[in-house]
Design a protein around this motif. Structure first.
Motif, PDB file in Angstrom:
ATOM      1  N   UNK A  80      21.911  -3.572   3.658  1.00 38.58           N
ATOM      2  CA  UNK A  80      21.603  -2.203   3.700  1.00 38.58           C
ATOM      3  C   UNK A  80      21.686  -1.607   2.031  1.00 38.58           C
ATOM      4  N   UNK A  81      21.142  -2.468   1.029  1.00 38.76           N
ATOM      5  CA  UNK A  81      21.193  -2.111  -0.215  1.00 38.76           C
ATOM      6  C   UNK A  81      19.600  -1.723  -0.702  1.00 38.76           C
ATOM      7  N   UNK A  82      18.973  -1.897   0.236  1.00 34.67           N
ATOM      8  CA  UNK A  82      17.373  -1.750  -0.198  1.00 34.67           C
ATOM      9  C   UNK A  82      16.424  -2.212   0.576  1.00 34.67           C
ATOM     10  N   UNK A  83      15.272  -2.381   0.444  1.00 27.27           N
ATOM     11  CA  UNK A  83      14.069  -2.823   1.234  1.00 27.27           C
ATOM     12  C   UNK A  83      13.173  -3.805   0.377  1.00 27.27           C
ATOM     13  N   UNK A  84      12.669  -4.731   1.294  1.00 25.55           N
ATOM     14  CA  UNK A  84      11.454  -5.476   0.976  1.00 25.55           C
ATOM     15  C   UNK A  84      10.155  -4.829   1.036  1.00 25.55           C
ATOM     16  N   UNK A  85       9.258  -4.919   0.213  1.00 25.63           N
ATOM     17  CA  UNK A  85       7.984  -4.446   0.079  1.00 25.63           C
ATOM     18  C   UNK A  85       7.130  -5.502   0.036  1.00 25.63           C
ATOM     19  N   UNK A  86       6.159  -5.800   0.919  1.00 27.25           N
ATOM     20  CA  UNK A  86       5.009  -6.701   1.179  1.00 27.25           C
ATOM     21  C   UNK A  86       3.744  -6.406   0.691  1.00 27.25           C
ATOM     22  N   UNK A  87       3.130  -6.544   0.044  1.00 24.57           N
ATOM     23  CA  UNK A  87       1.595  -5.940  -0.368  1.00 24.57           C
ATOM     24  C   UNK A  87       0.499  -7.355  -0.667  1.00 24.57           C
ATOM     25  N   UNK A  88      -0.736  -6.732  -0.252  1.00 26.91           N
ATOM     26  CA  UNK A  88      -1.644  -7.542  -0.674  1.00 26.91           C
ATOM     27  C   UNK A  88      -1.887  -7.125  -2.133  1.00 26.91           C
ATOM     28  N   UNK A  89      -2.171  -8.484  -2.848  1.00 25.15           N
ATOM     29  CA  UNK A  89      -2.308  -8.151  -4.181  1.00 25.15           C
ATOM     30  C   UNK A  89      -0.967  -7.941  -4.895  1.00 25.15           C
ATOM     31  N   UNK A  90      -0.903  -7.665  -6.244  1.00 27.13           N
ATOM     32  CA  UNK A  90       0.247  -7.777  -7.110  1.00 27.13           C
ATOM     33  C   UNK A  90       0.432  -6.677  -7.983  1.00 27.13           C
ATOM     34  N   UNK A  91       0.567  -5.463  -7.460  1.00 25.46           N
ATOM     35  CA  UNK A  91       0.839  -4.473  -8.420  1.00 25.46           C
ATOM     36  C   UNK A  91       2.106  -4.766  -9.403  1.00 25.46           C
ATOM     37  N   UNK A  92       2.167  -4.274 -10.468  1.00 21.28           N
ATOM     38  CA  UNK A  92       3.532  -4.484 -11.461  1.00 21.28           C
ATOM     39  C   UNK A  92       4.522  -3.878 -10.843  1.00 21.28           C
ATOM     40  N   UNK A  93       5.551  -4.521 -11.323  1.00 15.58           N
ATOM     41  CA  UNK A  93       6.997  -3.802 -10.922  1.00 15.58           C
ATOM     42  C   UNK A  93       7.046  -2.405 -11.499  1.00 15.58           C
ATOM     43  N   UNK A  94       6.483  -2.180 -12.562  1.00 14.28           N
ATOM     44  CA  UNK A  94       6.636  -0.674 -13.252  1.00 14.28           C
ATOM     45  C   UNK A  94       5.645   0.284 -12.275  1.00 14.28           C
ATOM     46  N   UNK A  95       4.671  -0.288 -11.897  1.00 15.11           N
ATOM     47  CA  UNK A  95       3.680   0.603 -10.935  1.00 15.11           C
ATOM     48  C   UNK A  95       4.403   0.863  -9.680  1.00 15.11           C
ATOM     49  N   UNK A  96       5.042  -0.020  -9.138  1.00 11.37           N
ATOM     50  CA  UNK A  96       5.928   0.159  -7.968  1.00 11.37           C
ATOM     51  C   UNK A  96       7.014   1.080  -8.097  1.00 11.37           C
ATOM     52  N   UNK A  97       7.764   0.788  -9.197  1.00  6.73           N
ATOM     53  CA  UNK A  97       8.868   1.751  -9.526  1.00  6.73           C
ATOM     54  C   UNK A  97       8.447   3.203  -9.755  1.00  6.73           C
ATOM     55  N   UNK A  98       7.405   3.299 -10.362  1.00  7.87           N
ATOM     56  CA  UNK A  98       6.875   4.559 -10.536  1.00  7.87           C
ATOM     57  C   UNK A  98       6.511   5.394  -9.321  1.00  7.87           C
ATOM     58  N   UNK A  99       5.943   4.762  -8.547  1.00  8.70           N
ATOM     59  CA  UNK A  99       5.507   5.186  -7.221  1.00  8.70           C
ATOM     60  C   UNK A  99       6.668   5.521  -6.355  1.00  8.70           C
TER      61      UNK A  99
END
Length: 158
Positions: A80-99
């Motif tokens: 309960x400290x966070x989440x897994x995010x599973x995606x097709x393709x590999x957006x950058x960690x920065x893109x995910x953090x911004x979203x």
């Protein structure tokens, strides 16, 4: 015994909140999937209440899909400290953090209970266990700390 990456991660070294690419794998037909660690709280120091986790899960499943292409799944960690995010393709960690920053801002300051999908007895396996108030409060705490694009060094995205 299979080695599970998240069980080999030294949880005392990470600095939450952050986004971390856990792994990317290529399938036999060339498709690539990625698994991200969306860590909201510092491991072994704090945890999200279950109603907050549940509400975040519903809201992230909706709001992140509008901002990141190819989302397969968003699932809470058992700790309960966070989440897994599973995606097709590999957006950058920065893109995910911004979203994620954008989505948490929406949750904290704009979301109303009627905006949450799947909270009825017909559409949710535990419809009574939600806390929008709690999700809003935790979103504000996470935003105040800032979301880093790196798990070990604070590089907060804007």
């Amino acid at each position: 015994m299979a080695e599970v990456e998240s069980f080999t991660l030294d949880h005392t070294k990470v600095k939450a909140p952050y986004v971390r690419l856990i792994a990317q794998e290529q399938g036999v037909k060339g498709d690539v999937i990625a698994n991200y660690d969306l860590r909201f709280l510092q491991p072994n120091e704090k945890e999200l209440p279950t109603g907050v986790v549940h509400t975040f899960e519903h809201l992230l499943a909706d709001l992140l899909r509008d901002r990141i292409e190819g989302i397969i799944d968003i699932s809470p960690f058992g700790c309960r400290t966070g989440f897994h995010l599973i995606t097709w393709g590999v957006p950058s960690s920065k893109e995910v953090a911004e979203a994620l920053t954008e989505v948490l801002t929406i949750i904290a300051y704009e979301t109303k209970f009627e905006d949450i999908q799947g909270v009825s007895i017909e559409s949710c396996g535990n419809y009574r266990d939600h806390s929008l108030f709690g999700a809003k409060e935790y979103a504000k705490i996470i935003l105040a700390e800032g979301i880093s694009e790196d798990a070990f060094e604070r590089r907060v995205v804007k």
